[in-house]
Scaffold this active site. Structure first.
Site: not given
Ligand SMILES: O=C(O)C(=O)[C@@H](O)[C@@H](O)[C@H](O)CO
Length: 256
Positions: A48, A73, A87, A149, A151, A177
């Protein structure tokens, strides 16, 4: 030249709280500035943020003199992106949007040379000290840290199976998310979102893996740490700079 130790990975294995910050400004100057603040880890976000590989290399170089550990990330759980980041010398990856055990296995495999995985081999990349680190291919995985992650609803359903994957070193709860997945996009503070986040942290801890999250809300951050969150990002460069600039302007300029 020695293979750099991944102190962040070892700290998580020793259950030592790691306090982090999020960097989305994609600048070696701001990263160098933030690396001196005293955080344990700093996320260099490519998902992002308009942050591309050559820029990330400059950011890695800018923070190399500091003990703050870079966590990168990538834009997606992608073999090519991960190969190129390793790498480039990245030792800790935060892989977004992992929803299944198979995707978690892929994420780990993308970081391992055959036969354990599918990482492409280069003899003289930055990550191997331009070929100066002896036995890099044999030992590099020991100092790689793979954070995934969770989410989404499907990710929550598969949480324990994802956490159980060998080579997954931590599970990060993506609050934004997750809020959207629960029907509360943009409303992370919604009681259903907060309850789900808390339950998810407890599930990750119960699964025996380090839990991580990002929240600029100090009350939430301390609550998550109480629940066992071990890698806790407590703010972002954009939040600090943006809100700080807004507040300063407001002290001298009439509200717009
Ligand atoms: O909130 C989410 O879903 C994330 O993955 C966040 O931690 C990040 O996307 C964050 O909001 C980036 O500013």
């Amino acid at each position: 030249m020695q293979l750099p130790e991944n102190r962040f990975k070892r700290a998580l294995a020793a259950h030592e709280q790691q306090i982090g910050l999020w960097s989305s400004l994609a600048s070696p100057l701001s990263v160098e500035l933030l690396a001196g603040a005293g955080f344990d880890w700093l996320v260099l976000d490519m998902e992002h943020a308009p942050n591309e590989l050559p820029m990330v290399v400059s950011q890695l170089q800018a923070m190399a003199a500091y003990p703050t550990h870079p966590v990168v990330r990538p834009p997606w759980n992608d073999m090519v992106a991960i190969k190129r980041l390793l790498d480039a010398g990245v030792q800790t990856l935060l892989i977004p949007y992992v929803e299944t055990e198979a995707q978690a296995r892929d994420a780990v495999a993308f970081t391992r040379y055959p036969p354990q995985g599918v990482r492409g081999y280069a003899s003289g990349a930055r990550g191997s000290g331009y070929g100066r680190i002896a036995d890099y291919a044999k030992h590099c995985a020991d100092e790689l840290c793979v954070l995934v992650q969770v989410e989404s609803r499907l990710g929550l359903e598969n949480l324990e199976r994802i956490a159980a994957v060998e080579g997954v070193d931590g599970v990060f709860v993506g609050p934004g998310d997750l809020a959207a997945a629960l029907g509360h996009a943009g409303d992370i503070a919604h009681p259903e979102v907060q309850a789900t986040i808390e339950q998810t942290i407890e599930r990750i801890v119960a699964a025996g893996k380090p839990a991580g999250i990002l929240t600029p809300n100090e009350t939430f951050a301390r609550r998550y740490i109480e629940l066992g969150c071990l890698f806790t990002a407590v703010g972002s460069d954009i939040g600090i700079l943006g809100r700080g600039a807004d507040a300063l302007a407001a002290r001298f300029k009439p509200a717009r």
